[in-house]
Design a protein around this motif. Structure first.
Motif, PDB file in Angstrom:
ATOM      1  N   THR A 234       0.746  -1.280  -0.028  1.00 30.47           N
ATOM      2  CA  THR A 234       0.227   0.263  -0.006  1.00 30.47           C
ATOM      3  C   THR A 234       1.251   1.110  -0.211  1.00 30.47           C
ATOM      4  O   THR A 234       0.535   2.427   0.239  1.00 30.47           O
ATOM      5  CB  THR A 234      -0.918   0.106   1.380  1.00 30.47           C
ATOM      6  OG1 THR A 234      -0.548   0.062   2.464  1.00 30.47           O
ATOM      7  CG2 THR A 234      -1.557  -1.257   0.934  1.00 30.47           C
TER       8      THR A 234
ATOM      9  N   LYS B 175      -5.313  -7.806  -5.094  1.00 33.26           N
ATOM     10  CA  LYS B 175      -5.019  -5.989  -5.539  1.00 33.26           C
ATOM     11  C   LYS B 175      -4.900  -6.524  -6.964  1.00 33.26           C
ATOM     12  O   LYS B 175      -5.113  -5.706  -8.082  1.00 33.26           O
ATOM     13  CB  LYS B 175      -3.153  -6.233  -5.506  1.00 33.26           C
ATOM     14  CG  LYS B 175      -2.660  -5.512  -5.988  1.00 33.26           C
ATOM     15  CD  LYS B 175      -1.040  -5.413  -5.263  1.00 33.26           C
ATOM     16  CE  LYS B 175      -0.222  -3.809  -6.039  1.00 33.26           C
ATOM     17  NZ  LYS B 175       1.030  -4.608  -5.856  1.00 33.26           N
TER      18      LYS B 175
ATOM     19  N   TRP C 231      -7.954  -6.008  -8.595  1.00 25.81           N
ATOM     20  CA  TRP C 231      -8.788  -4.871  -9.157  1.00 25.81           C
ATOM     21  C   TRP C 231      -7.761  -4.407 -10.076  1.00 25.81           C
ATOM     22  O   TRP C 231      -8.042  -3.867 -11.000  1.00 25.81           O
ATOM     23  CB  TRP C 231      -7.575  -4.277  -8.069  1.00 25.81           C
ATOM     24  CG  TRP C 231      -8.149  -2.503  -7.652  1.00 25.81           C
ATOM     25  CD1 TRP C 231      -9.659  -2.057  -6.920  1.00 25.81           C
ATOM     26  CD2 TRP C 231      -7.460  -1.601  -7.983  1.00 25.81           C
ATOM     27  NE1 TRP C 231      -9.353  -0.579  -6.956  1.00 25.81           N
ATOM     28  CE2 TRP C 231      -8.661   0.068  -7.759  1.00 25.81           C
ATOM     29  CE3 TRP C 231      -6.389  -1.608  -9.070  1.00 25.81           C
ATOM     30  CZ2 TRP C 231      -7.946   0.868  -8.613  1.00 25.81           C
ATOM     31  CZ3 TRP C 231      -5.567  -0.055  -9.587  1.00 25.81           C
ATOM     32  CH2 TRP C 231      -6.484   1.041  -9.123  1.00 25.81           C
TER      33      TRP C 231
ATOM     34  N   ARG D 189     -14.966  -2.242  -9.213  1.00 25.49           N
ATOM     35  CA  ARG D 189     -13.734  -1.983  -9.191  1.00 25.49           C
ATOM     36  C   ARG D 189     -14.150  -1.449  -7.581  1.00 25.49           C
ATOM     37  O   ARG D 189     -12.707  -0.807  -6.130  1.00 25.49           O
ATOM     38  CB  ARG D 189     -13.633  -0.478 -10.297  1.00 25.49           C
ATOM     39  CG  ARG D 189     -12.645  -0.371  -9.491  1.00 25.49           C
ATOM     40  CD  ARG D 189     -11.769   0.683 -10.910  1.00 25.49           C
ATOM     41  NE  ARG D 189     -12.824   1.220 -11.409  1.00 25.49           N
ATOM     42  CZ  ARG D 189     -13.517   1.619 -12.616  1.00 25.49           C
ATOM     43  NH1 ARG D 189     -12.087   1.542 -13.840  1.00 25.49           N
ATOM     44  NH2 ARG D 189     -13.676   2.365 -13.162  1.00 25.49           N
TER      45      ARG D 189
ATOM     46  N   ARG E  73     -12.024  -1.813  -3.988  1.00 24.33           N
ATOM     47  CA  ARG E  73     -10.564  -1.535  -3.087  1.00 24.33           C
ATOM     48  C   ARG E  73     -11.235  -1.154  -1.435  1.00 24.33           C
ATOM     49  O   ARG E  73     -10.442  -1.478  -0.598  1.00 24.33           O
ATOM     50  CB  ARG E  73     -10.777   0.113  -4.026  1.00 24.33           C
ATOM     51  CG  ARG E  73     -10.006   1.615  -2.918  1.00 24.33           C
ATOM     52  CD  ARG E  73      -9.814   2.709  -2.797  1.00 24.33           C
ATOM     53  NE  ARG E  73     -11.645   3.110  -3.760  1.00 24.33           N
ATOM     54  CZ  ARG E  73     -12.323   4.056  -2.867  1.00 24.33           C
ATOM     55  NH1 ARG E  73     -11.472   4.427  -1.838  1.00 24.33           N
ATOM     56  NH2 ARG E  73     -13.190   4.511  -3.657  1.00 24.33           N
TER      57      ARG E  73
END
Length: 678
Positions: free
Chosen positions: A98, A307, A310, A410, A414
């Motif tokens: 991150t 991840k 996404w 999406r 997140r």
């Protein structure tokens, strides 16, 4: 108890506080040397610990160094398997992903996207320990006055740095993304057994050199390498990383480390192992993260899955916008409703607990001491610190098969990633929640979330597949048509064969009828000519008919070409078992080349003219001995085959002679055509 290690970085100092879960550095000089509160530890306080032994240095001299070398080579499926081998905590790796870690760790060389995309990931590690440097006198815990109970873990952590490990470490990840994923098992089998580290055989077989990778692996190969210690471990011949060069460098790495070691890990010691920690009159205690490591690894793997999803959602949105892909919404499963009810119930429970804690904090903050000039700061135990409000759960409903559905997916993806990061922070604040069996809905399982995403179809590939299916269907139809045509042809052919068989049967009947008529005619003819039944009995060997008197051979005189001719072949029928002086068997004499028979024409009192015609005259033979014989006309035995006027020149005529005197002109030799002896 296993040695607790953390990847080394240059900011580390002896006696520094450290959080073993988040692997974050804390306050300096949390622990000092024994005997003096102001005396801090330096590198001079370190004492080497190793097993003495002799090794040969590059210059030929012996040095008192004993290395501990560990080779590891294995296929890995999860990123947590790599981070655990590197002693990197899952929580730190999540923070690194991150961008919140703020430090460079040994796992930063990993390309997480490549790792998750690949069908095969192969991990190679060489860990070399030259010596362990331990500060044995680092025993006095030195708390800072006025640090609140709730801040203990943030300020001090749960452990301190008590030493370092010197040596080196070499790490490499080979990630292979295949164009055909079904070949993964075969490629793994081909890779099995190629890298053998002196005495042990480890996984991988087939060199990934440029030539081999192009010929054996249909896909993309990515090699990531990092090392600490050993100096320049590559010589001039290593210009590109391949499996072969990785093996060679890994085998030589311990020798390089012997010449150029570095600090690779910090040795951690828990505060609870210090006697002075219990002697201090302080409020608060370090948190116990012993059971949080497994949970943090699970959090890391879930975060990496989200991840990748996404990024895939982003790519799918771009492809749909360009018209390269099409979306199809998934069907809602009955289990989705059950999961939705469970997650909603857990969220409501969390909200109730959150509101209760918030009210308790507000009540504590409003209570004041009437004698105090300022209200005291609220003191909340670290284990009961107020967390952030919970994020609403996913609705667990399949997303729409359009851009609006992708946008919602999406956004929710997140949020799920944020939930995982917040869960890492929650475990760092209170590690007991890692063992809480009721804490099941902090984030949606990546496997379930993937079931909610619409199916992405490559339009080009779909058209190609449809075209291929249409071609296959057309081919099948053509095959059916051809099969039908063949069946029709077979039926027609069978019909013709049946008709031919009918005609054949009819012809057989006609032939039988004709044969009967011939037999009847032969029977009738036998009554007219008694010799008919005796001939022709054909001999397959041609014979030569030679006159005893003239020694001339009997030959056919063509009507349009009188004169000398070559010796002709003749065919007579003979019965070798017949030994009578004038045999009762009669034979025809036929000229082989012309197919005509010797037959009678005009008859006088003394002679019969002999010519060649289509109908035979039958002859009987009289054995005279010495290989000589006389040829009689069967039906007129008084006539014998004779050279008329006993002419000795070519072209002499043959007659049937009825004279009383039978001389040399009436004698003949009959021999095999190949026999030229008289």
């Amino acid at each position: 108890m296993a040695l607790l290690l953390a990847p080394y970085n240059d900011a580390m100092r002896l006696g520094m506080g450290f959080n073993s879960f988040t692997q974050q550095l804390c306050v300096n000089d949390a622990v000092r040397l024994a005997g003096g509160k102001q005396e801090i530890s330096t590198d001079k306080s370190l004492r080497p610990q190793y097993n003495p032994g002799l090794m040969t240095a590059p210059d030929g001299s012996t040095v008192d160094i004993s290395q501990n070398v560990t080779w590891t080579a294995k296929f890995v499926d999860k990123m947590s398997e790599v981070t655990n081998s590197l002693n990197v905590s899952g929580s730190l790796q999540v923070k690194l992903e991150t961008g919140e870690a703020g430090v460079n760790v040994s796992a930063s060389f990993l390309d997480s996207n490549k790792f998750k995309e690949s069908d095969i990931n192969y991990f190679i590690q060489v860990r070399v320990t030259n010596q362990k440097l331990i500060a044995e006198d680092l025993t006095d815990f030195t708390p800072i006055p006025n640090v609140p109970f709730s801040e203990f873990n943030r300020v001090y952590g749960d452990s301190f740095i008590s030493g370092f490990i010197e040596g080196g470490e070499f790490n490499a990840i080979i990630s292979i993304k295949l164009n055909d994923s079904s070949q993964a098992t075969k490629i793994k089998g081909d890779l099995e057994g190629s890298i053998g580290f002196s005495g042990i055989q480890v996984s991988a077989s087939a060199s990934l050199d440029k030539e081999d990778s192009k010929s054996n692996i249909d896909g993309e190969t990515t090699i990531s390498v990092s090392w600490r210690g050993g100096g320049d471990i590559k010589d001039a011949t290593v210009t590109d990383w391949t499996l072969d060069t990785l093996k060679r460098v890994a085998m030589e790495f311990p020798e390089h480390v012997m010449a150029c070691p570095m600090r690779t890990y910090a040795i951690l010691t828990k505060y609870t192992s210090l006697k002075s920690f219990y002697e201090q009159s302080i409020k608060g205690s370090p948190l116990d993260y012993e059971n949080a490591g497994v949970y943090s690894s699970a959090l890391l793997d879930a975060y990496m899955d989200y991840k990748v999803m996404w990024r895939d959602i982003q790519q799918a949105a771009w492809d749909v916008d360009k018209g390269q892909s099409a979306l199809t919404a998934k069907n809602a499963l009955p289990e989705f409703a059950e999961l939705q009810a469970e997650s909603k119930a857990y969220y409501d429970k969390q909200m109730v607990e959150y509101n209760q804690k918030q009210q308790a904090l507000q009540a504590a903050s409003t209570s004041t001491d009437p004698n105090a000039t300022q209200p005291p700061a609220p003191i909340v135990p670290a284990q009961q610190a107020l967390p952030e409000g919970p994020i609403p759960p996913n609705n667990i409903v399949p997303y729409k098969g359009n851009q609006f559905g992708l946008d919602a997916a999406r956004r929710d993806c997140r949020f799920e990633m944020i939930k995982i990061v917040r869960e890492v922070d929650a475990v760092a604040t209170d590690p007991r929640i890692a063992c809480d069996p009721s804490r099941t809905w902090q984030y949606l399982s990546p496997a379930v979330f993937r079931m909610l995403l619409p199916t992405v179809t490559d339009v080009k590939k779909q058209k190609e597949a449809e075209a291929a299916a249409a071609a296959a269907k057309a081919l099948e139809a053509a095959k059916d048509k051809d099969s039908q045509n063949v069946s029709n042809d077979l039926a027609t052919t069978k019909k013709k064969l049946d008709e031919s068989q009918t005609q054949l049967n009819q012809l057989k009947g006609d032939n039988a009828k004709l044969q009967k008529e011939v037999a009847d005619a032969a029977a009738y003819k036998s009554q007219v000519s008694p010799y008919n039944g005796w001939c022709p009995v054909k001999l397959n060997t041609p014979i030569r008919i030679r006159s005893v008197f003239s020694k001339k051979c009997f030959q056919y005189d063509y009507s349009d070409n009188k004169g000398t001719h070559a010796v002709q072949q003749w065919d007579i029928s003979d019965d070798p078992n017949q030994k009578a002086s004038i045999r009762t068997w009669a034979f025809s004499i036929r000229h082989i080349a012309s197919g005509k028979f010797l037959t009678t024409n005009n008859t006088t009192n003394d002679t019969v003219e002999l010519v060649f015609g289509a109908f035979p005259t039958f002859f009987a033979f009289q054995d005279l001995g010495k290989g000589e014989l006389m040829v009689h006309i069967a039906e007129m035995p008084q006539y014998t085959l004779n050279i008329y006027f006993a002419l000795m020149t070519n072209g002499a005529a043959l007659k049937g002679w009825n004279g009383a005197a039978k001389g040399e002109n009436d004698k003949w030799y009959f021999k095999d055509f190949a026999d030229h002896n008289i």
